[in-house]
Design a protein around this motif. Structure first.
Motif, PDB file in Angstrom:
ATOM      1  N   LEU A 134       0.814  -1.208   0.000  1.00  0.00           N
ATOM      2  CA  LEU A 134       0.000   0.000   0.000  1.00  0.00           C
ATOM      3  C   LEU A 134       0.845   1.254   0.000  1.00  0.00           C
ATOM      4  O   LEU A 134       2.047   1.202   0.271  1.00  0.00           O
ATOM      5  CB  LEU A 134      -0.951   0.022   1.194  1.00  0.00           C
ATOM      6  N   SER A 135       0.183   2.356  -0.320  1.00  0.00           N
ATOM      7  CA  SER A 135       0.821   3.662  -0.199  1.00  0.00           C
ATOM      8  C   SER A 135       0.036   4.461   0.834  1.00  0.00           C
ATOM      9  O   SER A 135      -1.169   4.266   1.010  1.00  0.00           O
ATOM     10  CB  SER A 135       0.846   4.398  -1.545  1.00  0.00           C
ATOM     11  N   VAL A 136       0.763   5.344   1.517  1.00  0.00           N
ATOM     12  CA  VAL A 136       0.162   6.204   2.541  1.00  0.00           C
ATOM     13  C   VAL A 136       0.609   7.628   2.241  1.00  0.00           C
ATOM     14  O   VAL A 136       1.800   7.894   2.070  1.00  0.00           O
ATOM     15  CB  VAL A 136       0.630   5.791   3.954  1.00  0.00           C
ATOM     16  N   ARG A 137      -0.373   8.551   2.168  1.00  0.00           N
ATOM     17  CA  ARG A 137      -0.041   9.961   1.897  1.00  0.00           C
ATOM     18  C   ARG A 137      -0.631  10.832   2.997  1.00  0.00           C
ATOM     19  O   ARG A 137      -1.782  10.654   3.398  1.00  0.00           O
ATOM     20  CB  ARG A 137      -0.612  10.385   0.545  1.00  0.00           C
ATOM     21  N   ASN A 138       0.177  11.778   3.484  1.00  0.00           N
ATOM     22  CA  ASN A 138      -0.287  12.720   4.490  1.00  0.00           C
ATOM     23  C   ASN A 138      -1.084  13.812   3.786  1.00  0.00           C
ATOM     24  O   ASN A 138      -0.547  14.572   2.983  1.00  0.00           O
ATOM     25  CB  ASN A 138       0.902  13.323   5.250  1.00  0.00           C
ATOM     26  N   ILE A 139      -2.389  13.895   4.095  1.00  0.00           N
ATOM     27  CA  ILE A 139      -3.254  14.887   3.456  1.00  0.00           C
ATOM     28  C   ILE A 139      -3.568  16.060   4.394  1.00  0.00           C
ATOM     29  O   ILE A 139      -4.372  16.922   4.063  1.00  0.00           O
ATOM     30  CB  ILE A 139      -4.573  14.237   2.975  1.00  0.00           C
ATOM     31  N   ALA A 140      -2.908  16.073   5.547  1.00  0.00           N
ATOM     32  CA  ALA A 140      -3.170  17.127   6.536  1.00  0.00           C
ATOM     33  C   ALA A 140      -2.134  18.238   6.411  1.00  0.00           C
ATOM     34  O   ALA A 140      -1.251  18.193   5.564  1.00  0.00           O
ATOM     35  CB  ALA A 140      -3.146  16.531   7.941  1.00  0.00           C
ATOM     36  N   ASP A 141      -2.230  19.218   7.303  1.00  0.00           N
ATOM     37  CA  ASP A 141      -1.276  20.330   7.274  1.00  0.00           C
ATOM     38  C   ASP A 141      -0.257  20.224   8.404  1.00  0.00           C
ATOM     39  O   ASP A 141       0.410  21.202   8.737  1.00  0.00           O
ATOM     40  CB  ASP A 141      -2.005  21.675   7.317  1.00  0.00           C
ATOM     41  N   GLU A 142      -0.151  19.048   9.013  1.00  0.00           N
ATOM     42  CA  GLU A 142       0.895  18.830  10.018  1.00  0.00           C
ATOM     43  C   GLU A 142       1.437  17.411   9.878  1.00  0.00           C
ATOM     44  O   GLU A 142       0.802  16.538   9.302  1.00  0.00           O
ATOM     45  CB  GLU A 142       0.352  19.058  11.437  1.00  0.00           C
ATOM     46  N   SER A 143       2.627  17.189  10.393  1.00  0.00           N
ATOM     47  CA  SER A 143       3.301  15.891  10.264  1.00  0.00           C
ATOM     48  C   SER A 143       2.665  14.839  11.158  1.00  0.00           C
ATOM     49  O   SER A 143       2.064  15.166  12.186  1.00  0.00           O
ATOM     50  CB  SER A 143       4.783  16.041  10.616  1.00  0.00           C
ATOM     51  N   GLN A 144       2.804  13.584  10.744  1.00  0.00           N
ATOM     52  CA  GLN A 144       2.236  12.477  11.513  1.00  0.00           C
ATOM     53  C   GLN A 144       2.988  11.190  11.171  1.00  0.00           C
ATOM     54  O   GLN A 144       3.381  10.977  10.031  1.00  0.00           O
ATOM     55  CB  GLN A 144       0.749  12.326  11.159  1.00  0.00           C
ATOM     56  N   TYR A 145       3.150  10.332  12.175  1.00  0.00           N
ATOM     57  CA  TYR A 145       3.734   9.001  11.943  1.00  0.00           C
ATOM     58  C   TYR A 145       2.661   8.038  11.462  1.00  0.00           C
ATOM     59  O   TYR A 145       1.521   8.077  11.925  1.00  0.00           O
ATOM     60  CB  TYR A 145       4.317   8.431  13.243  1.00  0.00           C
ATOM     61  N   PHE A 146       3.049   7.141  10.542  1.00  0.00           N
ATOM     62  CA  PHE A 146       2.192   6.009  10.184  1.00  0.00           C
ATOM     63  C   PHE A 146       2.767   4.791  10.893  1.00  0.00           C
ATOM     64  O   PHE A 146       3.944   4.473  10.736  1.00  0.00           O
ATOM     65  CB  PHE A 146       2.184   5.768   8.673  1.00  0.00           C
ATOM     66  N   LEU A 147       1.954   4.119  11.687  1.00  0.00           N
ATOM     67  CA  LEU A 147       2.422   2.936  12.408  1.00  0.00           C
ATOM     68  C   LEU A 147       1.593   1.712  12.026  1.00  0.00           C
ATOM     69  O   LEU A 147       0.363   1.751  12.038  1.00  0.00           O
ATOM     70  CB  LEU A 147       2.351   3.157  13.916  1.00  0.00           C
ATOM     71  N   GLY A 148       2.295   0.625  11.723  1.00  0.00           N
ATOM     72  CA  GLY A 148       1.642  -0.610  11.320  1.00  0.00           C
ATOM     73  C   GLY A 148       0.809  -1.242  12.421  1.00  0.00           C
ATOM     74  O   GLY A 148      -0.170  -1.929  12.151  1.00  0.00           O
ATOM     75  N   ARG A 149       1.165  -0.986  13.679  1.00  0.00           N
ATOM     76  CA  ARG A 149       0.452  -1.641  14.796  1.00  0.00           C
ATOM     77  C   ARG A 149      -1.009  -1.220  14.890  1.00  0.00           C
ATOM     78  O   ARG A 149      -1.800  -1.882  15.537  1.00  0.00           O
ATOM     79  CB  ARG A 149       1.180  -1.393  16.111  1.00  0.00           C
ATOM     80  N   TRP A 150      -1.373  -0.118  14.259  1.00  0.00           N
ATOM     81  CA  TRP A 150      -2.772   0.345  14.308  1.00  0.00           C
ATOM     82  C   TRP A 150      -3.629  -0.278  13.214  1.00  0.00           C
ATOM     83  O   TRP A 150      -4.835  -0.079  13.180  1.00  0.00           O
ATOM     84  CB  TRP A 150      -2.822   1.864  14.175  1.00  0.00           C
ATOM     85  N   GLN A 151      -3.013  -1.017  12.303  1.00  0.00           N
ATOM     86  CA  GLN A 151      -3.729  -1.562  11.155  1.00  0.00           C
ATOM     87  C   GLN A 151      -4.274  -2.959  11.474  1.00  0.00           C
ATOM     88  O   GLN A 151      -3.637  -3.732  12.200  1.00  0.00           O
ATOM     89  CB  GLN A 151      -2.816  -1.592   9.933  1.00  0.00           C
ATOM     90  N   LYS A 152      -5.449  -3.278  10.918  1.00  0.00           N
ATOM     91  CA  LYS A 152      -6.109  -4.546  11.227  1.00  0.00           C
ATOM     92  C   LYS A 152      -6.565  -5.233   9.947  1.00  0.00           C
ATOM     93  O   LYS A 152      -6.867  -4.573   8.949  1.00  0.00           O
ATOM     94  CB  LYS A 152      -7.336  -4.307  12.111  1.00  0.00           C
ATOM     95  N   ALA A 153      -6.653  -6.564  10.021  1.00  0.00           N
ATOM     96  CA  ALA A 153      -7.198  -7.360   8.915  1.00  0.00           C
ATOM     97  C   ALA A 153      -8.289  -8.251   9.483  1.00  0.00           C
ATOM     98  O   ALA A 153      -8.262  -8.611  10.665  1.00  0.00           O
ATOM     99  CB  ALA A 153      -6.092  -8.198   8.273  1.00  0.00           C
ATOM    100  N   PHE A 154      -9.273  -8.599   8.639  1.00  0.00           N
ATOM    101  CA  PHE A 154     -10.409  -9.405   9.076  1.00  0.00           C
ATOM    102  C   PHE A 154     -10.703 -10.499   8.063  1.00  0.00           C
ATOM    103  O   PHE A 154     -10.527 -10.300   6.857  1.00  0.00           O
ATOM    104  CB  PHE A 154     -11.664  -8.535   9.242  1.00  0.00           C
ATOM    105  N   ASP A 155     -11.192 -11.633   8.569  1.00  0.00           N
ATOM    106  CA  ASP A 155     -11.682 -12.685   7.677  1.00  0.00           C
ATOM    107  C   ASP A 155     -13.199 -12.599   7.611  1.00  0.00           C
ATOM    108  O   ASP A 155     -13.813 -11.720   8.220  1.00  0.00           O
ATOM    109  CB  ASP A 155     -11.190 -14.071   8.127  1.00  0.00           C
ATOM    110  N   ALA A 156     -13.825 -13.527   6.873  1.00  0.00           N
ATOM    111  CA  ALA A 156     -15.277 -13.479   6.660  1.00  0.00           C
ATOM    112  C   ALA A 156     -16.060 -13.639   7.960  1.00  0.00           C
ATOM    113  O   ALA A 156     -17.171 -13.134   8.093  1.00  0.00           O
ATOM    114  CB  ALA A 156     -15.682 -14.555   5.665  1.00  0.00           C
TER     115      ALA A 156
END
Length: 194
Positions: free
Chosen positions: A106-128
């Protein structure tokens, strides 16, 4: 003996009166047809139901692979999901899955007007079934040979590309991802299997 003083009815006037009465009845019938009669409405058959169904507005499908989605300060685009691996990394620096790895590019783009970290630990996946799987950050370091990919602060407008790695049981089929810009954000769903 008294005489009846009524004048005899003119035959021409009688004919005109009769024609006028018929015309009034005819026009009343036309008006009833044109402006609605009080007859009960016909019951709609299968054809009418099909037409109504076709005209009903359809809801667009949920966002999927290739669709830009946003949560908070970030815009995400998932480009690929590969659940065929049991190892990630280089030949001598690799990590093995307990089940199998689902690697999300994936790609991640900052669309805000201030800096921010992207952290993988906040991301989730789900099955059916709705089972939640967390990102395996150590496997992510192996999958992203450049460890800076998701470890730097994104300035406004910055975009990074990388991989999230989910260690799931071998029989699992991921159906969706939930991507977050921070721990407490609402998140955005991306369908990965339709």
């Amino acid at each position: 003996m008294a005489h009846d003083r009524r004048a005899p009815l003119n035959p021409l006037l009688a004919v005109l009166f009769a024609v006028g009465a018929v015309a009034v009845l005819f026009l009343a019938g036309l008006a009833a047809q044109r402006y609605g009669s009080k007859e009960p409405a016909a019951v709609a058959g299968p054809a009418a139901t099909t037409k109504a169904t076709k005209k009903a507005p359809t809801t667009p499908p949920p966002p999927g692979v290739g669709d830009p989605v946003r949560d908070g300060k970030f815009e995400f685009v998932v480009s690929r999901v590969d659940c065929s691996r049991t190892k990630v990394g280089l030949e001598h620096l690799e990590k093995t899955a307990k089940g199998k790895y689902c690697v999300v590019s994936l790609s991640v783009r900052n669309i805000a007007d201030e800096s921010q970290y992207f952290l993988g630990r906040w991301q989730k996946a789900f099955d059916a079934a709705g089972t939640e799987y967390g990102n395996d950050e150590i496997a992510g370091v192996y999958a992203n040979h450049d460890t800076q990919t998701f470890l730097k602060k994104l300035s406004p407008g910055d975009r990074v590309e990388g991989k999230l790695v989910f260690d799931v049981p071998k029989a699992t089929r991921l159906t969706s991802l939930e991507l977050h810009d921070s721990l407490l954000s609402g998140g955005v769903k991306v369908t990965v299997a339709r």
